[in-house]
Design a protein around this motif. Sequence first.
Motif, PDB file in Angstrom:
ATOM      1  N   ASP A   1       2.825   3.696  -6.779  1.00  0.00           N
ATOM      2  CA  ASP A   1       2.788   4.921  -5.975  1.00  0.00           C
ATOM      3  C   ASP A   1       4.204   5.353  -5.578  1.00  0.00           C
TER       4      ASP A   1
ATOM      5  N   VAL B   1       9.006   2.655  -0.254  1.00  0.00           N
ATOM      6  CA  VAL B   1       7.835   1.811  -0.501  1.00  0.00           C
ATOM      7  C   VAL B   1       7.222   1.279   0.793  1.00  0.00           C
ATOM      8  N   THR B   2       8.022   1.156   1.844  1.00  0.00           N
ATOM      9  CA  THR B   2       7.504   0.680   3.129  1.00  0.00           C
ATOM     10  C   THR B   2       6.951   1.815   3.994  1.00  0.00           C
ATOM     11  N   ARG B   3       6.944   3.034   3.443  1.00  0.00           N
ATOM     12  CA  ARG B   3       6.492   4.220   4.193  1.00  0.00           C
ATOM     13  C   ARG B   3       7.269   4.355   5.504  1.00  0.00           C
TER      14      ARG B   3
ATOM     15  N   THR C   1      -0.279  -1.215  -7.123  1.00  0.00           N
ATOM     16  CA  THR C   1      -0.607   0.146  -6.680  1.00  0.00           C
ATOM     17  C   THR C   1       0.474   0.714  -5.781  1.00  0.00           C
ATOM     18  N   GLU C   2       0.924  -0.027  -4.763  1.00  0.00           N
ATOM     19  CA  GLU C   2       1.911   0.527  -3.839  1.00  0.00           C
ATOM     20  C   GLU C   2       3.269   0.701  -4.509  1.00  0.00           C
TER      21      GLU C   2
ATOM     22  N   PRO D   1       3.705  -7.709  -3.063  1.00  0.00           N
ATOM     23  CA  PRO D   1       3.492  -6.289  -3.359  1.00  0.00           C
ATOM     24  C   PRO D   1       2.353  -6.096  -4.362  1.00  0.00           C
TER      25      PRO D   1
END
Length: 246
Positions: free
Chosen positions: A122, A155-157, A118-119, A115
């Motif tokens: 976010d 987090v995995t969109r 940034t992600e 990971p």
Amino acid sequence: MTSTAVRLTAVRRRYRDVTALDGVDLAIRAGTFTAIMGPSGSGKSTLLQCAAGLERPTSGTVEVGGTELTGLSERRLTLLRRDRIGFVFQSFNLLPSLTAAQNVALPLRLAGRRPSRTEVGDALGRVGLGDRARHRPGELSGGQQQRVALARALVTRPAVLFGDEPTGALDTTTSREVLALLRELVDGEGQTTVMVTHDPVAAAHADRVVFLVDGRVADEVLAPDAGEVARRMAGLESGCGEAVAR
């Protein structure tokens, strides 16, 4: 036209001599917030688990984002759940020894990814906890812990976010804050959300409330308010099993 994010067609689920779902047909549009309600034992959680690929129906089909789940191998189903589906439950299920950021990063690490800050940042920012990344669960309130759990699911969109009583362990004020956040994710980001709840106030945050009775879809309300939802639930729980007139 808005696409269909989740579709159940003639879904049945039996456990030995008990029929939990009895021929459910349900379509959920992408970018909408749907609440699932019903009396105890009506099949709410079973519907959620089948829709999310956690359980296989006894018969019928389930599609998520146009992919039929019922024909997938266990490995492909696991990959689809990991990449396309997010889960939030009543219990936060955070690891107490890890920071908020480390808890959020777990799904990516379990997928074999490294990971990025940034992600993860976010995801925490999306739930208003960008400044709590280094805090451990014991240093956070119940509402903040549920927000971390929500960030972990996001987090995995995922194409669809499923919640099973996600505010059930929270006090009234904190519950409404989390529900407002779920509503914001739908309105601001188009996050398709499906939530099982017993709370009419929680259900009133949704675009649509679907009521189950004895494993079947018995009624629904669009643009719900808490009073109308409570009235219809009272009618269903009284044993009428039919839609209550407006």
